[in-house]
Design a protein around this motif. Sequence first.
Motif, PDB file in Angstrom:
ATOM      1  N   ASP A  76       0.851  -1.195   0.000  1.00  0.00           N
ATOM      2  CA  ASP A  76       0.000   0.000   0.000  1.00  0.00           C
ATOM      3  C   ASP A  76       0.881   1.238   0.000  1.00  0.00           C
ATOM      4  OD1 ASP A  76      -2.244  -1.536   0.177  1.00  0.00           O
ATOM      5  OD2 ASP A  76      -2.332  -1.436   2.381  1.00  0.00           O
ATOM      6  N   LEU A  77       0.417   2.257  -0.689  1.00  0.00           N
ATOM      7  CA  LEU A  77       1.117   3.539  -0.569  1.00  0.00           C
ATOM      8  C   LEU A  77       0.799   4.103   0.813  1.00  0.00           C
ATOM      9  CD1 LEU A  77       0.434   5.221  -4.005  1.00  0.00           C
ATOM     10  CD2 LEU A  77       2.580   4.286  -3.154  1.00  0.00           C
ATOM     11  N   PRO A  78       1.709   4.853   1.401  1.00  0.00           N
ATOM     12  CA  PRO A  78       1.372   5.441   2.706  1.00  0.00           C
ATOM     13  C   PRO A  78       0.173   6.359   2.548  1.00  0.00           C
ATOM     14  CG  PRO A  78       3.420   6.348   1.822  1.00  0.00           C
ATOM     15  CD  PRO A  78       3.013   5.253   0.902  1.00  0.00           C
ATOM     16  N   GLY A 157      14.348  13.569   0.034  1.00  0.00           N
ATOM     17  CA  GLY A 157      12.936  13.175   0.184  1.00  0.00           C
ATOM     18  C   GLY A 157      12.627  11.788  -0.352  1.00  0.00           C
ATOM     19  N   SER A 158      13.664  11.010  -0.666  1.00  0.00           N
ATOM     20  CA  SER A 158      13.392   9.701  -1.295  1.00  0.00           C
ATOM     21  C   SER A 158      13.613   8.524  -0.346  1.00  0.00           C
ATOM     22  CB  SER A 158      14.311   9.522  -2.507  1.00  0.00           C
ATOM     23  OG  SER A 158      15.665   9.410  -2.092  1.00  0.00           O
ATOM     24  N   ALA A 159      14.024   8.787   0.905  1.00  0.00           N
ATOM     25  CA  ALA A 159      14.440   7.681   1.783  1.00  0.00           C
ATOM     26  C   ALA A 159      13.305   6.681   2.016  1.00  0.00           C
ATOM     27  CB  ALA A 159      14.962   8.225   3.111  1.00  0.00           C
ATOM     28  N   ASP A 160      12.114   7.176   2.330  1.00  0.00           N
ATOM     29  CA  ASP A 160      11.016   6.239   2.606  1.00  0.00           C
ATOM     30  C   ASP A 160      10.661   5.421   1.370  1.00  0.00           C
ATOM     31  OD1 ASP A 160      10.614   6.416   5.267  1.00  0.00           O
ATOM     32  OD2 ASP A 160       8.954   7.854   5.171  1.00  0.00           O
ATOM     33  N   ALA A 161      10.683   6.081   0.209  1.00  0.00           N
ATOM     34  CA  ALA A 161      10.349   5.344  -1.035  1.00  0.00           C
ATOM     35  C   ALA A 161      11.409   4.277  -1.308  1.00  0.00           C
ATOM     36  CB  ALA A 161      10.244   6.313  -2.203  1.00  0.00           C
ATOM     37  N   MET A 162      12.687   4.580  -0.986  1.00  0.00           N
ATOM     38  CA  MET A 162      13.728   3.555  -1.184  1.00  0.00           C
ATOM     39  C   MET A 162      13.531   2.409  -0.206  1.00  0.00           C
ATOM     40  SD  MET A 162      17.186   5.564  -2.277  1.00  0.00           S
ATOM     41  CE  MET A 162      17.344   6.675  -0.902  1.00  0.00           C
ATOM     42  N   ARG A 163      13.210   2.741   1.054  1.00  0.00           N
ATOM     43  CA  ARG A 163      12.970   1.663   2.031  1.00  0.00           C
ATOM     44  C   ARG A 163      11.807   0.774   1.579  1.00  0.00           C
ATOM     45  NH1 ARG A 163      13.228   5.972   5.973  1.00  0.00           N
ATOM     46  NH2 ARG A 163      15.208   5.937   7.101  1.00  0.00           N
ATOM     47  N   ARG A 164      10.756   1.413   0.997  1.00  0.00           N
ATOM     48  CA  ARG A 164       9.588   0.613   0.579  1.00  0.00           C
ATOM     49  C   ARG A 164       9.954  -0.445  -0.458  1.00  0.00           C
ATOM     50  NH1 ARG A 164       6.636   5.408   1.321  1.00  0.00           N
ATOM     51  NH2 ARG A 164       6.773   6.123  -0.818  1.00  0.00           N
ATOM     52  N   ALA A 336      17.867   0.842  -6.563  1.00  0.00           N
ATOM     53  CA  ALA A 336      16.676   1.685  -6.468  1.00  0.00           C
ATOM     54  C   ALA A 336      17.153   3.089  -6.113  1.00  0.00           C
ATOM     55  CB  ALA A 336      15.727   1.152  -5.403  1.00  0.00           C
ATOM     56  N   PHE A 337      17.401   3.911  -7.136  1.00  0.00           N
ATOM     57  CA  PHE A 337      17.923   5.270  -6.974  1.00  0.00           C
ATOM     58  C   PHE A 337      19.266   5.226  -6.242  1.00  0.00           C
ATOM     59  CE2 PHE A 337      17.386   9.762  -5.151  1.00  0.00           C
ATOM     60  CZ  PHE A 337      17.898  10.347  -6.286  1.00  0.00           C
ATOM     61  N   LEU A 338      19.376   5.676  -4.985  1.00  0.00           N
ATOM     62  CA  LEU A 338      20.682   5.712  -4.316  1.00  0.00           C
ATOM     63  C   LEU A 338      20.938   4.472  -3.446  1.00  0.00           C
ATOM     64  CD1 LEU A 338      20.514   9.490  -3.357  1.00  0.00           C
ATOM     65  CD2 LEU A 338      21.934   8.472  -5.148  1.00  0.00           C
ATOM     66  N   SER A 339      19.987   3.533  -3.468  1.00  0.00           N
ATOM     67  CA  SER A 339      20.123   2.322  -2.653  1.00  0.00           C
ATOM     68  C   SER A 339      20.079   1.083  -3.534  1.00  0.00           C
ATOM     69  CB  SER A 339      18.977   2.216  -1.645  1.00  0.00           C
ATOM     70  OG  SER A 339      18.920   3.362  -0.843  1.00  0.00           O
TER      71      SER A 339
END
Length: 347
Positions: A76-78, A157-164, A336-339
């Motif tokens: 799910d998206l947050p 602003g991308s940390a949560d999206a990378m964790r997902r 995934a981007f920086l991760s």
Amino acid sequence: MVSRIEEAAYTASQSARVAWFVSHFYAARRMSGPLTRDGEAPFKSDKPVPSREEIAKGLRELFARDLRHAKAGLYDLPTSTLPRLDRAVRNSRRFLGDVPEHDRRRSERSHSEVNVADGQNFYPPYYLQNFHYQTDGWLSEESAKLYDFQVEVLFGGSADAMRRQALVPLSEFMGTRDQRKVRLLDVACGTGSFLRTVKDNYPRIPASGLDLSPDYLGHARGRLSRWWDVEFAHANAEAMPFEEGEFDVLTCIYLFHELPPEVRPVVAKEMIRVLKPGGQLIFVDSLQYGDTEGWDGLLDYFPEGFHEPYYHSYLSEDLEHLFKENGAELISSTPAFLSTVTVFEKV
Ligand SMILES: C[S@@+](CC[C@H](N)C(=O)[O-])C[C@H]1O[C@@H](n2cnc3c(N)ncnc32)[C@H](O)[C@@H]1O
């Protein structure tokens, strides 16, 4: 299902998030002194560095992928990717108020100003440092309050999206398994942001989080207080207080680049020890050299602006070999981007 309205809300809120955190990154840079000392030549990587446009494209691709995964029902998206206004303003003031401290430590090269009021001997020496923006190191309530904001600033602003992105292999692993019977451990859970995402998606998983910071764990406990079946352990990942084969799945996000090279094999061995045979480790950390063509030079710049004493050695750490030696096979590795999200399975 993701409705058109939800999709539009996601796109608008991610754009606002990026603008908010990137503006804090530049504000912090403007408030800080030069990266080099007088007389020192500025650092220049000899490896290729992506242009700003390429970085922006990478960020857009991450969000597009996030949305695709949500549409495919993988997670799910947050419900909201924007914090409440009062909280955002409070965190912004806190963050900017702390920037001069970070800048002073950086210019004085003072990176061991940590809060060790309690239990100095309990913590390994490598832990007692100020990593990136962390005033007091990992050891104060204030550091824990600021952490998530600071990480989002670092990653635009991308940390949560990378964790997902760790939820993609998790959803494959879960398949038709009964959630209640899957024991999950998040190693170095920090303030609990990923564990909360796990519980939002799999509310019946009995989950555990382990971290060496009592303050970060306190924050995580508060965040996950509505779930009765989440447990926390204040312990070193080098010697975890769990039985062999206790967990079906382990997650570990942004820990290994902060461990000295000689400690990584110890933690890798310990993580595989507590996994069941056939269990999986879902591992997210910085991109390494060679993960994304043309981006290696960008990685070289990170330890120039922030105290990251073990980052360079992490960039060429052979993770496949590290985990294979300890009984786990590489299943997949996905930038995934920086991760990069890497999955191992215990044989
Ligand atoms: C960069 S943070 C990552 C936190 C979280 N996983 C996240 O996604 O934001 C690193 C975390 O590792 C923890 N840590 C560092 N060394 C550790 C160790 N040896 N054992 C347990 N936790 C450790 C720190 O306390 C901190 O919470």
